[in-house]
Design an enzyme around this catalytic site. Structure first.
Site, PDB file in Angstrom:
ATOM      1  N   GLU A  60       1.094  -0.783  -0.288  1.00 42.35           N
ATOM      2  CA  GLU A  60      -0.101  -0.358  -0.084  1.00 42.35           C
ATOM      3  C   GLU A  60       0.507   1.181  -0.276  1.00 42.35           C
ATOM      4  O   GLU A  60       1.770   1.424   0.842  1.00 42.35           O
ATOM      5  CB  GLU A  60      -1.027   0.191   1.099  1.00 42.35           C
ATOM      6  N   ARG A 285       5.539 -13.281   9.229  1.00 43.68           N
ATOM      7  CA  ARG A 285       6.248 -11.952   9.099  1.00 43.68           C
ATOM      8  C   ARG A 285       6.885 -11.831   9.815  1.00 43.68           C
ATOM      9  O   ARG A 285       7.447 -12.789  11.063  1.00 43.68           O
ATOM     10  CB  ARG A 285       5.173 -10.941   8.950  1.00 43.68           C
ATOM     11  N   LYS A 295       4.006   0.356   9.991  1.00 41.73           N
ATOM     12  CA  LYS A 295       4.915   1.597   9.095  1.00 41.73           C
ATOM     13  C   LYS A 295       3.645   2.697   9.811  1.00 41.73           C
ATOM     14  O   LYS A 295       3.998   3.781   9.892  1.00 41.73           O
ATOM     15  CB  LYS A 295       3.918   1.832   7.838  1.00 41.73           C
TER      16      LYS A 295
HETATM   17  P1  ATP Z   1       2.658  -2.085   8.300  1.00 40.73           P
HETATM   18  O1  ATP Z   1       1.777  -2.938   9.068  1.00 40.73           O
HETATM   19  O2  ATP Z   1       4.139  -2.040   8.230  1.00 40.73           O
HETATM   20  O3  ATP Z   1       1.595  -1.140   7.249  1.00 40.73           O
HETATM   21  P2  ATP Z   1       0.965  -4.144   5.712  1.00 40.73           P
HETATM   22  O4  ATP Z   1       1.235  -5.555   5.973  1.00 40.73           O
HETATM   23  O5  ATP Z   1       0.200  -3.794   5.542  1.00 40.73           O
HETATM   24  O6  ATP Z   1       2.533  -3.431   7.053  1.00 40.73           O
HETATM   25  P3  ATP Z   1       1.763  -3.547   3.148  1.00 40.73           P
HETATM   26  O7  ATP Z   1       1.842  -2.444   2.449  1.00 40.73           O
HETATM   27  O8  ATP Z   1       0.073  -3.546   2.878  1.00 40.73           O
HETATM   28  O9  ATP Z   1       2.343  -3.027   4.507  1.00 40.73           O
HETATM   29  O10 ATP Z   1       2.895  -4.754   2.267  1.00 40.73           O
HETATM   30  C1  ATP Z   1       3.003  -5.133   1.509  1.00 40.73           C
HETATM   31  C2  ATP Z   1       3.874  -6.783   1.581  1.00 40.73           C
HETATM   32  O11 ATP Z   1       4.503  -6.693   2.765  1.00 40.73           O
HETATM   33  C3  ATP Z   1       1.983  -7.124   2.295  1.00 40.73           C
HETATM   34  O12 ATP Z   1       2.032  -8.830   1.661  1.00 40.73           O
HETATM   35  C4  ATP Z   1       2.520  -7.743   3.805  1.00 40.73           C
HETATM   36  O13 ATP Z   1       2.242  -8.925   3.874  1.00 40.73           O
HETATM   37  C5  ATP Z   1       3.892  -7.933   3.183  1.00 40.73           C
HETATM   38  N1  ATP Z   1       4.781  -7.624   4.671  1.00 40.73           N
HETATM   39  C6  ATP Z   1       4.158  -6.460   5.327  1.00 40.73           C
HETATM   40  N2  ATP Z   1       5.069  -6.457   6.364  1.00 40.73           N
HETATM   41  C7  ATP Z   1       5.483  -7.352   6.974  1.00 40.73           C
HETATM   42  C8  ATP Z   1       6.783  -8.684   7.620  1.00 40.73           C
HETATM   43  N3  ATP Z   1       6.807  -7.298   8.864  1.00 40.73           N
HETATM   44  N4  ATP Z   1       7.937  -9.451   7.668  1.00 40.73           N
HETATM   45  C9  ATP Z   1       6.982 -10.133   5.841  1.00 40.73           C
HETATM   46  N5  ATP Z   1       5.952  -9.473   5.492  1.00 40.73           N
HETATM   47  C10 ATP Z   1       5.062  -8.131   4.996  1.00 40.73           C
HETATM   48 MG    MG Z   2      -1.766  -3.173   4.929  1.00 41.63          MG
END
Ligand code: ATP
Ligand code: MG
Length: 576
Positions: A60, A285, A295
């Protein structure tokens, strides 16, 4: 047990499987096997999806990527490459309030820097019309309805983990009425919060995600790509499965918290009978000690100015790690070493640091730098005398050549390398003692000069001319210290970093003030580095002998006034 660390296994340095390191072995072949690869291999053998592999990395654009995202990037691009497949970069841009072009551009730069090439750049917003058309189909099939309950009422009707939900009084609206209302929502006839579109599934389901989840909500917000074209925006669960399907994704890899969403993923695609039905597979994760990987938390660090920005070298963002001096190879190696599993585990920061240390040890040239200088005068040398010395750039890699350094009567050594009250086994310079200057003479400290406050400001030494490249006669001199010529060195700024937090799981604390490390950055403005570093290129990486690995700061370094960031110390300091 540390109260801040949830009860999860931790990966420690000793348990890292060293054989997994690609950069060490020079192997560029496939990564170690894992359960996802096993599934993909089975699917290829069964000719599912005609044997194709197409994955996607779906960030995102609401912040910068962090090391947790790198795990997902390496997995998605890695399996695609290993099975002759492709990987798309898809921006999951359905929350217009928080998303921007700045974030999108930063994400693209980070993925490229990590060394990956996407097949196509896509956006969930590319599919807004298709997603809407699918919603109309659901409404017409009696599988979705417009709910006019308030958010509060919907929360109350949702039930709990132990109690079933209650059906909304609007649940049995006719498809015609639903369609009329949905069109009204789309056309902007209603205010935010007046209605939502919900899937009609099962309010008694044991899985709360299946209790008539919201598919669309009204948001009268400008979208950075679609502008004001839409007054409604689709929800993540609805958007994600359909975007995967539209692109023809074969394996949709996501983190474990989406396991309970998989039934909804499958419900949407089954109900709409889409031609492509990708398989969602979940993995653990990354959780890394002494930092935060969300984020939302990272934005707080930036906004509350605990750091200088997203690229502050103490941030676990890709751009922060880059500015800190991490290499793409080290980050990829880290992702290989931690592997892909179904179990959440905490990874020690030492694991990440070991990866960059191993890479930089193999690749970076050696230089001499004096971080906290004291002047040393070799009093028995003539003022005009200089010595041109040859230094090897890398002890194990003669092909990296040599460089010349001038030795002169006045030099600088590190304050740490002199002691008036030496601790036991101190092998550096002491009053009356001898030490070898790296690649040069053995010198002897004859006189210590102090200022009014008793601070040592200058050392006067003699030298033994017979010790250039030779052992001293009749005595053993064990210590070797580094130095730079006073006249033939340049002043540099050196930034030393320590962990940003004092607790292994800082996210457990409500307030960053309680867990932030006040000493995470030390700036040395009067360091001296050898002349060959005066005009170093931004992002050039060096080992400063006996001191650590350093990178030329890509933002602040200037020709003639270089700025170096310490990437990592020479040895692991976490075990202390
Ligand atoms: P955040 O909580 O940091 O915003 P998010 O999962 O909402 O993380 P996205 O931009 O939606 O962030 O994530 C893009 C991809 O990265 C998704 O497939 C997500 O599952 C993966 N991802 C995010 N954080 C991790 C992590 N700590 N370990 C492994 N994969 C991750
Ligand atoms: Mg997300």
């Amino acid at each position: 047990m540390d109260p801040f660390i949830p009860a999860q296994p931790r990966m420690q340095l000793g348990r890292v499987n060293k054989t997994m390191s690609k950069s060490e072995s020079g192997d560029t072949g496939t990564a170690p096997s894992n359960f996802i690869r096993t599934i993909i291999e089975k699917d290829i053998a069964a000719d599912k999806h005609q044997g194709r592999v197409l994955t996607r990395f779906p960030p995102e654009p609401n912040g910068y990527l962090h090391i947790g995202h790198a795990k997902s990037i390496c997995l998605n691009f890695g399996v695609a490459a290993d099975y002759n497949g492709l990987c798309n970069l898809r921006f999951d841009d359905t929350n217009p309030e928080k998303e921007s072009v700045e974030y999108m551009d930063a994400i693209k730069a980070d993925v490229e820097w990590l060394g990956f090439k996407w097949a196509e750049q896509r956006h969930a917003s590319d599919y807004f019309q298709q997603l809407y058309d699918y919603a109309v189909q659901l409404v017409q099939a009696g599988k979705a309805y417009v709910d006019s309950s308030s958010a509060e009422e919907m929360r109350e009707m949702r039930g709990s983990l132990t109690e079933p939900g209650v059906e909304s009084p609007y649940r049995n609206r006719s498809p015609e009425e639903n369609l009329r209302l949905l069109e009204g929502m789309k056309n902007g006839d209603f205010e935010e919060g007046e209605h939502v579109l919900r899937a009609k599934i099962d309010m008694a389901s044991g899985n709360i995600n299946m209790r008539d989840p919201t598919l669309y909500r009204i948001r009268k917000t400008h979208h950075f790509r679609t502008g004001d074209a839409w007054n409604i925006y689709p929800m993540y669960d609805y958007t994600h499965c359909l975007s995967d399907s539209i692109e023809g994704i074969t394996h949709s890899l996501c983190t474990l918290e989406f396991e309970d969403h998989r039934p909804l993923y499958d419900w949407v695609l089954d109900t709409l009978q889409t031609p492509c039905h990708p398989q969602q597979i979940e993995f653990a994760r990354l959780s890394l000690e002494y930092t935060v990987l969300s984020k939302r938390k990272l934005i707080q660090l930036v906004e509350q100015q605990f750091v200088s920005g997203w690229d502050d070298p103490r941030m676990p963002t890709i751009t922060g790690l880059r500015r800190r001096g991490y290499t793409p190879a080290a980050i990829r190696d880290f992702c290989d070493r931690i592997g892909i599993t179904k179990n959440d585990a905490w990874i020690e920061m030492a694991v990440l640091e070991t990866c960059v240390r191993d890479d930089l040890n193999a690749t970076s040239e050696r230089r001499l730098a004096v971080l906290d200088p004291i002047k040393l005068v070799v009093t028995d040398m003539a003022e005009s005398e200089t010595l041109n010395l040859d230094f090897s750039n890398h002890p194990q890699r003669p092909e990296l050549g040599t460089r010349q350094m001038l030795f002169s009567r006045e030099i600088y050594i590190d304050r740490d390398d002199f002691s008036e009250n030496p601790p036991p086994k101190y092998q550096r310079l002491i009053p009356g003692g001898e030490v070898r200057l790296r690649g040069c003479y053995v010198i002897k400290c004859e006189k210590v000069i102090k200022d009014d406050q008793g601070k040592v400001i200058e050392l006067h030494c003699s030298h033994d001319p017979a010790t250039l490249g030779k052992k001293p006669e009749g005595r053993k001199v064990k210590g070797v210290i580094h130095w730079v010529s006073a006249e033939h060195s340049v002043e540099a700024e050196v930034r030393l970093y320590e962990p940003l937090f004092t607790q292994p799981n800082p996210a457990a604390s409500e307030n960053f003030e309680e867990v932030i490390n006040p000493d995470s950055l030390q700036v040395l403005v009067n360091s001296r580095v050898e002349a060959s570093l005066a005009n170093s290129e931004p992002e050039a990486r060096y080992q400063f002998e006996r001191t650590g690995y350093f990178v030329v700061d890509r933002v602040d370094s200037k020709p003639g006034r270089p700025v170096f960031n310490r990437t990592v110390t020479l040895r692991d300091t976490w075990s202390k």
